[in-house]
Design a protein around this motif. Sequence first.
Motif, PDB file in Angstrom:
ATOM      1  N   THR A  96       0.842  -1.185   0.000  1.00  0.00           N
ATOM      2  CA  THR A  96       0.000   0.000   0.000  1.00  0.00           C
ATOM      3  C   THR A  96       0.879   1.237   0.000  1.00  0.00           C
ATOM      4  O   THR A  96       2.011   1.198   0.500  1.00  0.00           O
ATOM      5  N   VAL A  98       0.638   5.783   0.080  1.00  0.00           N
ATOM      6  CA  VAL A  98      -0.161   6.997   0.229  1.00  0.00           C
ATOM      7  C   VAL A  98       0.635   8.175  -0.308  1.00  0.00           C
ATOM      8  O   VAL A  98       1.800   8.371   0.073  1.00  0.00           O
ATOM      9  N   GLU A 102      -4.171  12.182  -0.922  1.00  0.00           N
ATOM     10  CA  GLU A 102      -4.912  11.111  -1.594  1.00  0.00           C
ATOM     11  C   GLU A 102      -5.197   9.963  -0.626  1.00  0.00           C
ATOM     12  O   GLU A 102      -4.579   9.834   0.419  1.00  0.00           O
ATOM     13  N   HIS A 103      -6.144   9.124  -1.028  1.00  0.00           N
ATOM     14  CA  HIS A 103      -6.445   7.935  -0.241  1.00  0.00           C
ATOM     15  C   HIS A 103      -5.364   6.891  -0.471  1.00  0.00           C
ATOM     16  O   HIS A 103      -4.624   6.961  -1.471  1.00  0.00           O
ATOM     17  N   PRO A 104      -5.251   5.927   0.431  1.00  0.00           N
ATOM     18  CA  PRO A 104      -4.269   4.858   0.228  1.00  0.00           C
ATOM     19  C   PRO A 104      -4.604   4.014  -0.990  1.00  0.00           C
ATOM     20  O   PRO A 104      -5.771   3.733  -1.269  1.00  0.00           O
ATOM     21  N   TYR A 105      -3.580   3.627  -1.713  1.00  0.00           N
ATOM     22  CA  TYR A 105      -3.729   2.695  -2.826  1.00  0.00           C
ATOM     23  C   TYR A 105      -3.223   1.329  -2.378  1.00  0.00           C
ATOM     24  O   TYR A 105      -2.243   1.238  -1.637  1.00  0.00           O
TER      25      TYR A 105
END
Length: 116
Positions: A96, A98, A102-105
């Motif tokens: 993951t 960040v 932005e939101h976590p990918y």
Amino acid sequence: VQLVESGGGLVQAGGSLTMSCAVVGARINSAVVVAWYRQAPGKQREMVASVTRGARLDSADSVNGRFTISRDVAQNAVLLQIDSLRPEDTAVYYCTAVWSGEHPYWGQGTQVTVSS
């Protein structure tokens, strides 16, 4: 942004494994934090190792220093090396990342199975 894990598989206890998480669509060295998590059957997902943009490292107590996370800027990827593998390391491993604002990918996960 996409994160794509690779390098999992079936390994014997005591061995080592290095997994890669390739980042597409963003630069890994600009991520605020990158981390690897794992989820074993019937258990909650847990963080195993992380590194911040400022190079601050963190890892779970349960991995006893056997896990090493690093950024491969040239490959635009995050690596996770696991040494002295144990059967209890069997899990699906996820990366993951960040980026600021932005939101976590998350990646799709890669299976690691450790045989005794």
